[in-house]
Write an enzyme that holds these catalytic residues in place. Structure first.
Site, mmCIF file in Angstrom:
data_model
loop_
_atom_site.group_PDB
_atom_site.id
_atom_site.type_symbol
_atom_site.label_atom_id
_atom_site.label_comp_id
_atom_site.label_asym_id
_atom_site.label_seq_id
_atom_site.Cartn_x
_atom_site.Cartn_y
_atom_site.Cartn_z
ATOM 1 N N LYS A 22 0.831 -1.215 0.000
ATOM 2 C CA LYS A 22 0.000 0.000 0.000
ATOM 3 C C LYS A 22 0.861 1.259 0.000
ATOM 4 C CE LYS A 22 -1.377 1.631 3.980
ATOM 5 N NZ LYS A 22 -1.367 2.925 4.634
ATOM 6 N N ASN A 23 1.835 1.315 0.880
ATOM 7 C CA ASN A 23 2.580 2.568 1.029
ATOM 8 C C ASN A 23 3.505 2.849 -0.158
ATOM 9 O OD1 ASN A 23 1.215 3.142 3.342
ATOM 10 N ND2 ASN A 23 2.805 2.402 4.733
ATOM 11 N N CYS A 117 -3.786 7.976 9.876
ATOM 12 C CA CYS A 117 -4.031 7.375 11.183
ATOM 13 C C CYS A 117 -3.510 8.287 12.284
ATOM 14 C CB CYS A 117 -3.333 6.015 11.260
ATOM 15 S SG CYS A 117 -4.261 4.727 10.428
ATOM 16 N N ARG A 122 1.985 14.388 13.387
ATOM 17 C CA ARG A 122 2.678 13.969 12.168
ATOM 18 C C ARG A 122 3.025 15.197 11.331
ATOM 19 N NH1 ARG A 122 -0.263 8.679 9.967
ATOM 20 N NH2 ARG A 122 1.686 8.462 8.829
ATOM 21 N N ASP A 305 5.080 -0.128 11.982
ATOM 22 C CA ASP A 305 3.787 -0.639 11.489
ATOM 23 C C ASP A 305 3.525 -2.089 11.910
ATOM 24 O OD1 ASP A 305 3.412 1.804 10.322
ATOM 25 O OD2 ASP A 305 3.818 1.148 8.284
ATOM 26 N N ARG A 397 -8.577 0.345 5.223
ATOM 27 C CA ARG A 397 -7.686 1.305 4.544
ATOM 28 C C ARG A 397 -6.470 0.604 3.955
ATOM 29 N NH1 ARG A 397 -6.945 6.767 7.892
ATOM 30 N NH2 ARG A 397 -5.684 7.108 6.057
#
Ligand code: EPZ
Length: 430
Positions: A22-23, A117, A122, A305, A397
């Protein structure tokens, strides 16, 4: 609102196919608009964050063709609007990749400040620092991030903190700057390398991705390419830890074992067996699990993560373990939920002290964010009785067909959307 309802206690056994990262995909899709030619991207995970980003890319005028569940064609020649803002894009962190992509190509971008999230404050100061160093004027106004430049000029940038997002964003903008850019203290994550490989396949000139010094020589134009996204190391790690927590035996297909080194090392330490193949990994958890110490660090360290999933496994391993979270300050929000399932965890500052318990017991819990949500599902799979995980929006997500993949491994799990369905499930399984 949908929930997962789980009857725990079954060891997960069998094979699971891991999807694209995903990232990496979020950055690659953004970078795809940097050429006016058509780019084909394959091995995309079909998850909410990706679909939100694709909508945003469509909204600024790019042509987006979903040619298969995991394949998309993007043509950025139709872009007229350099303002990226809708209620959904504000919710995903990776919207910031459109800043680097649009600034690099058009020397201007306006992007709604990213959400994502809630795992700590951040900031995006390093992204801003990088764009400014390249010669852009950068501002934040009315919730929008604005950047513009007459021209971008190659430069020397030192990142004060290792940041995946800032490294990738600066790399994208610098790919279309004049002259040479050097990024020092760059992030080394596999997806940084994947984005660099993707940009290079479009004609960019990036060297050193995967080390802490990246050198980029700007080019005037990028061209079409066909590219396949790397496998998702966090999805893979999540299934590996689900095998550990349920005393299972899982073969994970479509992985790059090298990217899983830290995740694998901790499994070996606590008593699991891990067998590596070219593009597969098998995890067998047949012995009792024991405690260890973990500190989250930038790659190749232990990934933040994977921290909640690790905590769930250590929560039912013998002895006292500690987890030090060194990347995000607010990533222990799941601990209260896990405590409701019988865990014995105390958080002091950025350290979780975990006293292993014999077993979890099913409870109703809330997913506080993406990875913590997945971790609570793992706890539910290992628990005695029934667990209901609320707010699975977060999990969706980043995990494609999570419940389907788990069910294929023998988990008793269903996605439901009402109290009536929860009751029905409970009656069915008890
Ligand atoms: C990426 O976030 C991932 N998100 C996160 O994935 C992941 O947890 C994180 O990298 C670390 O690996 C995406 O790729 C979309 P960072 P990112 O910039 O890029 C500080 C998931 O579950 N920092 O590497 O936002 C920051 O506060 C998630 O998929 C600054 O100080 O993370 C943090 O302490 C959630 N200033 C550290 O750097 C900045 O300008 C690392 O953050 C930028 C970051």
């Amino acid at each position: 609102m949908e929930q997962y309802v789980i009857k725990g206690g079954n060891p997960l056994v069998g094979e699971v196919e891991i999807g694209g990262a995903k990232n990496a995909a979020l950055a690659i899709l953004s970078a795809a608009v940097m050429t006016d030619e058509t780019v084909t991207i394959d091995n995309l995970p079909n998850v909410r964050d990706i679909n939100v980003l694709l909508d945003a890319i469509r909204e600024i005028g790019a042509k987006v063709d979903r040619v298969g569940e995991h394949t998309v064609k993007i043509n950025g020649s139709f872009i007229q609007n350099l303002t990226v803002d809708n209620e959904f894009i504000r919710k995903i962190r990776a919207s910031y990749y459109l800043m680097g992509a649009l600034l690099g190509k058009y020397k201007r971008a306006e992007v709604a400040l990213p959400g994502g999230c809630n795992i700590g404050s951040r900031p995006i100061d390093l992204h801003m620092k990088g764009f400014r160093a390249l010669g852009a004027t950068v501002d934040i106004e009315h919730g929008m991030f604005l950047a513009s430049a007459e021209k971008l000029q190659g430069t020397h940038i030192y990142l004060d903190k290792v940041s995946v997002g800032a490294t990738i964003n600066i790399m994208m903008a610098a790919s279309m700057a004049e002259g040479k850019t050097i990024i020092e203290n760059a992030a080394k994550e596999p997806h940084v390398v994947d984005v660099a490989n993707f940009l290079n396949s479009m004609g960019a000139n990036i060297r050193g991705a995967g080390t802490d010094v990246i050198r980029i020589v700007g080019v005037e134009k990028l061209h079409k390419t066909e590219y396949s996204v790397i496998p998702d190391q966090i999805e893979a790690g999540t299934f590996m830890y689900a095998a550990a927590a349920t005393k299972g035996d899982i073969m994970l297909k479509n992985v790059i074992p090298k990217h899983l080194e830290a995740t694998t090392a901790k499994l070996l330490e606590i008593g699991c067996e891990v067998e590596e193949f070219d593009d597969a990994v098998r995890v067998v958890a047949s012995k009792p699990l024991h405690h260890t110490q973990v500190t989250t660090l930038p790659y190749p360290g232990f990934p933040t993560d994977m921290q909640p999933q690790m905590a769930v496994v250590l929560g039912i391993a013998s002895g006292t373990s500690t987890i030090t979270e060194s990347i995000f300050e607010n990533r222990f929000k799941y601990v209260d939920e896990l405590t409701r399932m019988g865990a014995n965890i105390k958080v002091e500052s950025n350290i979780a002290i975990i006293n292993g318990v014999e077993r979890y017991t099913g409870a109703r819990v809330n997913a506080p964010d993406l990875r913590a949500g997945a971790a609570l599902v793992i706890a539910g799979l290992a628990a005695e009785g029934i667990t209901v995980v609320d707010d699975i929006y977060y999990i969706e997500r980043g995990y494609e067909n999570f419940e389907g993949k788990l069910a294929a491994l023998g988990a008793v799990i269903e996605k439901v959307s009402s109290e009536k369905e929860i009751k029905k499930f409970t009656l069915k399984v008890s």
